[in-house]
Write an enzyme that holds these catalytic residues in place. Structure first.
Site, mmCIF file in Angstrom:
data_model
loop_
_atom_site.group_PDB
_atom_site.id
_atom_site.type_symbol
_atom_site.label_atom_id
_atom_site.label_comp_id
_atom_site.label_asym_id
_atom_site.label_seq_id
_atom_site.Cartn_x
_atom_site.Cartn_y
_atom_site.Cartn_z
ATOM 1 C CG ASN A 171 -54.813 -2.511 -19.739
ATOM 2 O OD1 ASN A 171 -55.839 -3.145 -19.496
ATOM 3 N ND2 ASN A 171 -53.838 -2.383 -18.854
ATOM 4 C CG HIS A 172 -58.943 -5.718 -20.471
ATOM 5 N ND1 HIS A 172 -60.083 -5.735 -19.712
ATOM 6 C CD2 HIS A 172 -57.912 -5.742 -19.603
ATOM 7 C CE1 HIS A 172 -59.755 -5.779 -18.428
ATOM 8 N NE2 HIS A 172 -58.445 -5.778 -18.335
ATOM 9 C CB ILE A 228 -58.371 -10.774 -28.517
ATOM 10 C CG1 ILE A 228 -59.354 -10.992 -27.374
ATOM 11 C CG2 ILE A 228 -58.006 -12.103 -29.200
ATOM 12 C CD1 ILE A 228 -60.751 -11.375 -27.837
ATOM 13 C CG ASN A 254 -53.999 -6.279 -11.252
ATOM 14 O OD1 ASN A 254 -52.814 -6.121 -11.494
ATOM 15 N ND2 ASN A 254 -54.923 -5.422 -11.613
ATOM 16 C CB SER A 275 -47.966 -0.636 -26.351
ATOM 17 O OG SER A 275 -47.035 -0.558 -27.414
ATOM 18 C CB SER A 284 -46.045 -9.636 -26.113
ATOM 19 O OG SER A 284 -47.071 -8.680 -26.271
ATOM 20 C CG HIS A 323 -48.197 -5.737 -15.428
ATOM 21 N ND1 HIS A 323 -47.499 -4.556 -15.293
ATOM 22 C CD2 HIS A 323 -49.468 -5.394 -15.709
ATOM 23 C CE1 HIS A 323 -48.339 -3.552 -15.486
ATOM 24 N NE2 HIS A 323 -49.533 -4.019 -15.739
ATOM 25 C CE LYS A 373 -56.744 -1.720 -26.792
ATOM 26 N NZ LYS A 373 -55.904 -2.045 -25.599
#
Length: 480
Positions: free
Chosen positions: A208-209, A211, A335, A381, A386, A404, A477
């Site tokens: 899910n990381h 930019i 986290n 997503s 966001s 989060h 991604k």
DNA sequence: ATGTCC
């Protein structure tokens, strides 16, 4: 009194969007979950309530164990879980998660998003990929220097990478904890983790990381938005990544160490993912030292990536960083376990898939946001919006924690079944870098809960004030 | 999340 039974657990309504599982059996405290009616339905096919109930049995746990609106099952504590433990209690690696200090950084600019045509966006994501290694197992482009400063990074955090030339000193004022969690000690970290970490600083990773190049779509609270430097139509960049193989190795090492330690200390651990040892034990102390090292690594990772992203913009737009007006808005951990004081009592708050959200005036805010409360960053997503929100005084009931993200609705395996057509439709006009949809289909917006609904849960309860909504224009991604 | 099984 409204009551519901889910997965065999009795949930009692406790006010707006709040449901309580009163303690029973081995639970030492109640569990609480914040959901509206539609999000509550998603808990019926999910093990996250059982995981909250299990966490509520650990020694030293403080009332209550909390599930965020984006809760879904994880390893040990659910993702979207908050567990506070008093000093004489235990520490758990699984309650922080495998990606220690997975987190989000938001960068603002003076640029108007409407200037960015698809042609420019494609050039930008290509250039960002040129600078930032993406995907599983990638080594950093700066590994020559990051090997040299590695010790300094894990002990001193972002200050160390700034000294090495990545960004400016004032950035520290816009990072949770000033970019450094106290107490890190590399001697508590395995050689294997160190070897993985040294070469991975400045890499994005996979899953899910991301930019994301974003546009501020809507200002929801004018005064706070202005203080955060946000305006409608603004171009912004959001970076979501964590501690890569370094934190993963530490989590793997210590889950094993804490599992064995629990047996020796006679601590009953209901599932391996909640492996825990007394905070004051050698094993517990060592985990904290290693976790803090990974926290510092992850803040630094996002700092280096920000540096590289700005270089990419300079190359494509042929303008300087100053001309484009790039500035760090904030960087938050999702986290992490941290020592905090709540209700006059010192406790170790484990947040796994949860963001701290301190209200205006809270002394632990960075000085830059003392009067407003710091921005809490909630990525949706990759095809949706966001949010930037701030916590209120009422957030005290969640240990000043908020959700989060949107939270997964489908497991990765379920999401792999989404067709190419459905995936492409779900991405709308968003430009993305990955060529084969199969590489990122499990990150499709269809695999996530509706972020608007999730954000509304705490807003309706008065725990957060939404400040701005951002939408993605382009996303980088990592293909796994 | 993760050199997705040393």
């Amino acid at each position: 009194m409204a009551v519901d039974i889910i997965q065999g657990y009795t949930l009692v309504k406790d006010g707006v969007n709040k449901w309580r599982i009163p303690k029973f059996g081995k639970m030492r405290v109640d569990a609480v979950v914040y959901v509206n009616d539609s999000l509550k339905e998603l808990l019926r096919d999910d093990q996250s309530l059982r995981q909250l109930v299990n966490a509520a049995s650990l020694p030293g746990v403080v009332e209550p164990v909390i599930g965020m609106p984006d809760i879904h099952e994880g390893f040990g504590l659910p993702i979207g879980g908050v567990m506070a433990i008093e000093e004489k209690g235990v520490i758990s690696a699984g309650a922080v998660g495998y990606d220690i200090n997975c987190g989000v950084r938001l960068i603002r600019s003076d640029l108007e998003a409407d200037y960015f045509t698809k042609d420019i966006l494609y050039k930008l994501i290509e250039r960002i990929e040129h600078y930032v290694p993406t995907g599983i197992g990638k080594k950093g482009r700066h590994k020559g220097i990051t090997r040299v400063i590695f010790d300094d990074v894990v002990h001193n955090g972002v200050e160390a990478v700034i000294k090495a030339g990545f960004g400016k000193k004032s950035d520290l004022e816009y990072i949770e904890e000033g970019g450094k969690l106290e107490g890190a000690d590399i001697s508590a970290v395995s050689e294997e983790a160190q070897e993985r970490g040294e070469e991975q600083l400045g890499t994005l990773g996979g899953g899910n990381h991301f930019i994301e190049i974003q546009k501020v779509e809507e200002i929801l609270e004018e005064n706070l938005a202005e203080k955060f430097g946000l305006f409608k139509g603004q171009l912004a960049v959001m970076i979501h990544t964590g501690s890569r193989g370094f934190g993963h190795q530490i989590a793997t090492d210590y889950t094993k160490i804490l599992w064995e330690a629990a047996k020796r200390y006679g601590i009953e651990v209901p599932e391996k993912g909640l492996a825990a040892a007394p905070i004051k034990s050698k094993e517990g102390q060592n985990y904290y030292k290693a976790m803090a090292a990974a926290v510092n690594f992850a803040f630094s990772n996002r700092q280096i990536i920000m540096f590289d992203v700005i270089r990419a913009f300079e190359d494509v737009l042929k303008k300087s960083e100053e001309e484009m007006g790039f500035k760090l808005v904030y960087d938050v951990a999702h986290n992490i376990a941290k020592w905090e004081v709540h209700g006059g009592k010192r406790m170790l708050v484990h947040r796994k898939g949860a963001t701290r959200a301190l209200p205006a005036g809270h002394p632990q805010n960075p000085p830059s946001y003392r009067d407003t409360g710091h921005p809490a960053l909630i990525p949706g997503s990759m095809g949706t919006g966001s949010y930037v929100v701030v916590g209120t005084e009422k957030a005290a009931e969640t240990f000043y924690s908020v959700n989060h993200g949107a939270g997964r609705r489908l497991s990765r395996n379920q999401a792999k079944k989404i067709s190419k057509e459905e995936f492409e439709r779900s991405m709308g006009d968003v430009v993305y870098n990955v060529r084969s949809y199969k590489d990122i289909v499990d990150e499709s917006p269809l695999a996530y809960k509706d972020v608007e609904t999730v954000v509304s849960v705490f807003e309706e309860r008065g725990i957060t004030i939404p400040v701005a909504k951002l939408i993605p224009l382009a996303v980088v991604k990592g293909a796994d």
